[in-house]
Scaffold this active site. Structure first.
Site, PDB file in Angstrom:
ATOM      1  N   GLU B 280       0.835  -1.203   0.000  1.00 52.00           N
ATOM      2  CA  GLU B 280       0.000   0.000   0.000  1.00 52.00           C
ATOM      3  C   GLU B 280       0.874   1.259   0.000  1.00 52.00           C
ATOM      4  O   GLU B 280       0.542   2.255  -0.649  1.00 52.00           O
ATOM      5  CB  GLU B 280      -0.936  -0.020   1.224  1.00 52.00           C
ATOM      6  CG  GLU B 280      -2.182   0.826   1.057  1.00 52.00           C
ATOM      7  CD  GLU B 280      -3.257   0.434   2.064  1.00 52.00           C
ATOM      8  OE1 GLU B 280      -4.067  -0.456   1.738  1.00 52.00           O
ATOM      9  OE2 GLU B 280      -3.283   0.988   3.174  1.00 52.00           O
ATOM     10  N   GLU B 283       1.999   1.711  -3.428  1.00 49.55           N
ATOM     11  CA  GLU B 283       0.857   2.203  -4.215  1.00 49.55           C
ATOM     12  C   GLU B 283       0.675   3.711  -3.993  1.00 49.55           C
ATOM     13  O   GLU B 283       0.459   4.474  -4.932  1.00 49.55           O
ATOM     14  CB  GLU B 283      -0.405   1.425  -3.796  1.00 49.55           C
ATOM     15  CG  GLU B 283      -1.618   1.659  -4.682  1.00 49.55           C
ATOM     16  CD  GLU B 283      -2.842   0.872  -4.214  1.00 49.55           C
ATOM     17  OE1 GLU B 283      -2.775   0.199  -3.168  1.00 49.55           O
ATOM     18  OE2 GLU B 283      -3.876   0.958  -4.902  1.00 49.55           O
ATOM     19  N   CYS B 300      -8.356  -2.312   4.387  1.00 51.74           N
ATOM     20  CA  CYS B 300      -8.182  -3.434   5.333  1.00 51.74           C
ATOM     21  C   CYS B 300      -9.485  -3.897   5.952  1.00 51.74           C
ATOM     22  O   CYS B 300      -9.611  -5.035   6.370  1.00 51.74           O
ATOM     23  CB  CYS B 300      -7.273  -3.035   6.484  1.00 51.74           C
ATOM     24  SG  CYS B 300      -5.702  -2.412   5.969  1.00 51.74           S
ATOM     25  N   SER B 320      -7.432   1.521  -2.164  1.00 51.96           N
ATOM     26  CA  SER B 320      -6.222   0.752  -2.440  1.00 51.96           C
ATOM     27  C   SER B 320      -6.653  -0.592  -3.005  1.00 51.96           C
ATOM     28  O   SER B 320      -7.659  -1.162  -2.581  1.00 51.96           O
ATOM     29  CB  SER B 320      -5.439   0.548  -1.149  1.00 51.96           C
ATOM     30  OG  SER B 320      -4.498  -0.490  -1.323  1.00 51.96           O
ATOM     31  N   LYS B 359     -15.149 -10.229   8.406  1.00 52.45           N
ATOM     32  CA  LYS B 359     -14.134 -11.087   7.797  1.00 52.45           C
ATOM     33  C   LYS B 359     -14.746 -12.398   7.307  1.00 52.45           C
ATOM     34  O   LYS B 359     -14.241 -13.029   6.387  1.00 52.45           O
ATOM     35  CB  LYS B 359     -13.015 -11.381   8.797  1.00 52.45           C
ATOM     36  CG  LYS B 359     -12.163 -10.164   9.154  1.00 52.45           C
ATOM     37  CD  LYS B 359     -11.140  -9.827   8.094  1.00 52.45           C
ATOM     38  CE  LYS B 359     -10.406  -8.531   8.419  1.00 52.45           C
ATOM     39  NZ  LYS B 359      -9.721  -7.972   7.246  1.00 52.45           N
ATOM     40  N   GLU B 362     -15.911 -11.568   4.031  1.00 51.17           N
ATOM     41  CA  GLU B 362     -14.759 -11.311   3.161  1.00 51.17           C
ATOM     42  C   GLU B 362     -14.153 -12.617   2.633  1.00 51.17           C
ATOM     43  O   GLU B 362     -13.866 -12.727   1.442  1.00 51.17           O
ATOM     44  CB  GLU B 362     -13.694 -10.511   3.924  1.00 51.17           C
ATOM     45  CG  GLU B 362     -12.498 -10.125   3.055  1.00 51.17           C
ATOM     46  CD  GLU B 362     -11.391  -9.419   3.838  1.00 51.17           C
ATOM     47  OE1 GLU B 362     -11.081  -9.851   4.967  1.00 51.17           O
ATOM     48  OE2 GLU B 362     -10.844  -8.440   3.316  1.00 51.17           O
ATOM     49  N   GLU B 367     -13.549 -13.545  -5.512  1.00 47.12           N
ATOM     50  CA  GLU B 367     -12.327 -13.004  -6.139  1.00 47.12           C
ATOM     51  C   GLU B 367     -11.098 -13.180  -5.246  1.00 47.12           C
ATOM     52  O   GLU B 367      -9.978 -12.975  -5.692  1.00 47.12           O
ATOM     53  CB  GLU B 367     -12.526 -11.520  -6.507  1.00 47.12           C
ATOM     54  CG  GLU B 367     -12.773 -10.566  -5.348  1.00 47.12           C
ATOM     55  CD  GLU B 367     -14.248 -10.378  -4.995  1.00 47.12           C
ATOM     56  OE1 GLU B 367     -15.040 -11.316  -5.240  1.00 47.12           O
ATOM     57  OE2 GLU B 367     -14.599  -9.319  -4.463  1.00 47.12           O
ATOM     58  N   CYS B 504     -10.260  -2.016  14.933  1.00 46.44           N
ATOM     59  CA  CYS B 504     -10.478  -3.458  15.129  1.00 46.44           C
ATOM     60  C   CYS B 504     -10.564  -3.864  16.603  1.00 46.44           C
ATOM     61  O   CYS B 504     -11.197  -4.871  16.929  1.00 46.44           O
ATOM     62  CB  CYS B 504      -9.359  -4.242  14.473  1.00 46.44           C
ATOM     63  SG  CYS B 504      -9.088  -3.787  12.765  1.00 46.44           S
TER      64      CYS B 504
END
Lengths: 167, 587
Positions: B280, B283, B300, B320, B359, B362, B367, B504
């Protein structure tokens, strides 16, 4: 909303809905007047209509649905061509309107408030309709029927069914 | 200073600030008024009527919303008050699905505790009870209206703190139900799976989708190489499940416990976090140098990702392309580690222990399977991990400290602070400033991005460049920044967004602290302290100094942003429809 007819009436309705929203938008407490007008326009407040209101007024759909289901005056279901309202208010109830309601359910093959499969009738229990002297009372659209017994029901319903065939 | 008013509560004279509630004033006099729906800062609406007191008015009043007044005489403990509270509680209980023994919240249930406190030894009311369908279609959250007591904390946190509004109070009277519009499953709504509703639920009406059985099954399969990875925020919270004080660092014990559960390897998601910073950071520098889309926004937090996909699809190119740390690590485990160890990736089962319910959603994104297999197979919450440890009969508190396994066990202090709001930003700045200046800078504590303010901004000098950074946590705050970006009013280079308030450490998968704790202690602040002390105690505090990461690039990925890195560590996003019309109700 998809419309089966060819004259784009669904689009027209949507345009009218947008006008309704525009009229009330920005005012405090605008949601309920918009819902009233939208229900007058569509006859009920389905998901598609609530979504448009949500997006245009920037109010979460969940909040709109919460309001719609809180007030009995709003309906999520399409009403029938003939809207039957059965008064279950105190005066009618003590005069036996509960039995009238049961008879209507039987006659229309419904398990409670709702609309018949052919879309011809919708049944709705309600509170006082201001005709206690005629208890028990039902209304079918703007027609009032009073001092009823369950035995009167099949004939009344038949009258409206025949009317459909006649048309 | 606000004006003080004097009142008496149970005969005790109290001075309380004007505008405060009877409940707050009673606390000043050390008088405890029981509450149920009340949750400080989240839900203060006087809905449940458990906190009623006698203020000398005709009716009893809800202390959590009733304002103090000069000369007011309050009685919190009289036969009338006790009877009212008791009847209210009995009525709530009479329509509550009292399957306490098999409830996930057994022994951590505010309703259960209240029944005990108010000495409810019988429920006198029997009659009709609501019977609802349980919504377990979501990958993350299970909603059981049969246990719901209509306190509305979840509605409030979803609407006001997260501005998601996936649930609302529907219908009225006895039929009142907290649900999504048209009784849709949460799966079909803009719910972002953040699980904040679970954390505020006083009972078991909202809980995570339990994936423990899948983990036990994998652990029992001799053909599988089962590895686990743990997120930074888990280590500073899991101790709470075993009675340790909030903010206890349990990294070593947690690793020891997971080894005893039978995992073949215990890896640190922090390695994935260091890797995220490398990718990142690169990037960000490329976008700054090459006129790419700015601000760059972190990716994230899977709750945040779903939120932007629903609400700001026009701004997706700001995100990102980096996968989240757990997914990056999963992809590396099934490629680099698999190759190194000579294990078929098909035989590797990756479990992640996360402070997060999103999560779970996720890991199921199609993908995110770089090797042809899901990057991570199952994600469980901190709470589920603790349940497994308890079920296995492991005495957590007496475990020795053990260390994560190689080669994904030595991460930096920069990685661990990912667990608190501002942490990803700070970790990125530590690396990006070094890379841009070519120096090993010593000032690495970016205090401006720390702390619990909803939106934090900072300007950081990196050679000729002044990096403008913003940090938001909680989606209402995220929405403010996103609106600024949409209007072209945000000239930041880099924005960190975490779905959960506090980051988190306060994720929807963390140990649930009841209102009586949350009303007194800032749980986020305590857990954050532990996170920053993990960082301070780490000899390496910059991601690019992580020797294992350097080796990973040398041996396998070549360099940050390489073609291989892109194949394994980057992803894409797509617009999501709110309330698809083909979805009908679940009832």
């Amino acid at each position: 909303m998809t419309c089966k007819c060819e004259n784009n009436c669904a689009d027209q309705k949507e345009q009218e809905l947008l006008k309704i929203i525009e009229k009330h938008k920005g005012k405090k407490g605008a949601l309920i007047p918009v819902l009233h007008d939208a229900q007058d326009l569509y006859g009920y407040l389905p998901l598609q209509v609530q979504k448009i209101i949500s997006e245009q007024m920037n109010i979460p759909l969940a909040e709109i649905y919460g309001v719609v289901t809180f007030y009995t005056q709003f309906s999520l279901h399409k009403k029938g061509k003939y809207q039957i309202r059965v008064c279950l208010g105190t005066a009618c109830y003590v005069k036996g309107s509960g039995k009238i309601y049961e008879e209507l359910k039987k006659e229309l093959n419904l398990s409670g408030d709702g609309t018949t499969e052919d879309g011809l009738f919708s049944l709705e229990s309600c509170r006082c309709i201001g005709a206690c002297g005629l208890a028990p009372v039902i209304m079918i659209n703007d027609d009032v029927y009073g001092e009823l017994t369950p035995a009167d029901i099949p004939e009344i319903i038949k009258k409206y069914r025949d009317r459909k065939q006649g048309q | 200073m606000s004006k003080m008013v004097t009142l008496t509560i149970d005969g005790i004279e109290v001075k309380a600030p004007e505008g405060s509630t009877v409940l707050e004033a009673a606390k000043l006099a050390n008088i405890k008024i029981p509450t149920l729906c009340y949750l400080k800062g989240i839900n203060e609406i006087g809905a449940c009527r458990i906190c009623v007191v006698d203020v000398g008015a005709k009716n009893l009043q809800a202390a959590c919303v009733y304002p103090v007044a000069e000369g007011m005489k309050v009685i919190t403990n009289s036969p009338k008050v006790r009877e009212a509270r008791r009847v209210t509680l009995e009525l709530i209980l009479s329509n509550h699905d009292r399957k306490c023994l098999t409830c996930v919240r057994n022994e951590n249930c505010e309703l259960q505790n209240l029944a005990k406190e108010l000495h409810v030894d019988d429920i006198r009311f029997e009659g009709k009870t609501n019977e609802y369908t349980i919504d377990d279609f979501s990958d993350s959250i299970v909603r059981d209206p049969n246990k719901c007591i209509l306190c509305r904390r979840c509605v409030s946190v979803c609407k006001n703190i997260q501005t998601v509004s996936a649930i609302e109070t529907n219908e009225r009277g006895f039929d009142t139900i907290v649900a999504s519009p048209f009784n849709m499953s949460l799966k079909d709504t803009p719910c972002v799976n953040c699980g904040q509703c679970i954390n505020v639920c006083p009972v078991g009406a909202l809980r995570e989708k339990d994936n423990i059985d899948r983990v036990w099954k994998a652990l029992a399969d001799p053909d599988l190489h089962v590895v686990v990875q743990t997120a930074p925020a888990v280590r500073v919270a899991i101790g709470e499940e075993f009675g340790l004080p909030i903010g206890t660092r349990c990294t070593g014990k947690m690793v020891a416990a997971l080894k005893r559960l039978g995992f073949d390897k215990v890896f640190d998601t922090n390695t994935g976090a260091d890797l995220t910073i490398m990718e990142e950071g690169t990037e960000l520098i490329e976008r700054i140098k090459n006129g790419g889309k700015l601000p760059l926004i972190t990716s994230c937090s899977p709750g945040w990702i779903k939120f932007i996909e629903h609400n700001y699809p026009d701004l997706l190119d700001h995100l990102s392309t980096c996968k989240s740390p757990q997914i990056m690590l999963g992809a590396i485990i099934k490629s680099y580690y698999a190759k190194k160890m000579g294990i078929d990736p098909a035989k590797i089962f990756v479990v992640s222990v996360m402070p997060c319910t999103a999560k779970k959603f996720e890991v199921k994104r199609p993908e995110l399977s770089a090797t042809g297999y899901p990057d991570v197979d199952v994600s469980i919450t901190t709470r589920e991990a603790a349940r497994m440890i308890k079920e296995a009969g492991i005495d957590f508190n007496s475990l020795p400290d053990e260390h994560f396994d190689d080669p994904m066990g030595d991460a930096t202090g920069a990685a661990v602070i990912f667990g608190a709001t501002g942490g990803v930003m700070e970790a990125a700045l530590r690396t990006v400033v070094d890379l841009l200046t070519g120096k090993d800078n010593e000032d690495i504590e970016y205090k401006a991005v720390r702390g619990l303010d909803g939106i934090k901004v900072a300007e950081v000098k990196a050679g000729d460049l002044t990096l403008r950074a913003a940090v938001a946590h909680g989606l209402a705050n995220a929405r403010k920044i996103m609106d600024q970006i949409r209007e072209g009013k945000a000239d930041y280079h880099f924005v960190e967004i975490m779905a959960c308030p506090g980051g988190c450490i306060n994720g929807g998968g963390q140990p649930i602290q009841p209102a009586k704790v949350r009303n007194e202690i800032d749980v986020c602040a305590e857990r954050a302290k532990a996170i920053y002390s993990e960082d301070e105690n780490n000899p390496i505090r910059k991601s690019h100094k992580n020797e294992k990461i350097k080796k990973l690039y040398e041996e396998f990925l070549e360099k940050p942003g390489s073609r291989k890195a892109h194949e394994l560590l980057h992803t894409h996003y797509h617009q999501r429809e709110n309330y698809p019309e083909e979805c009908c109700g679940i009832v």
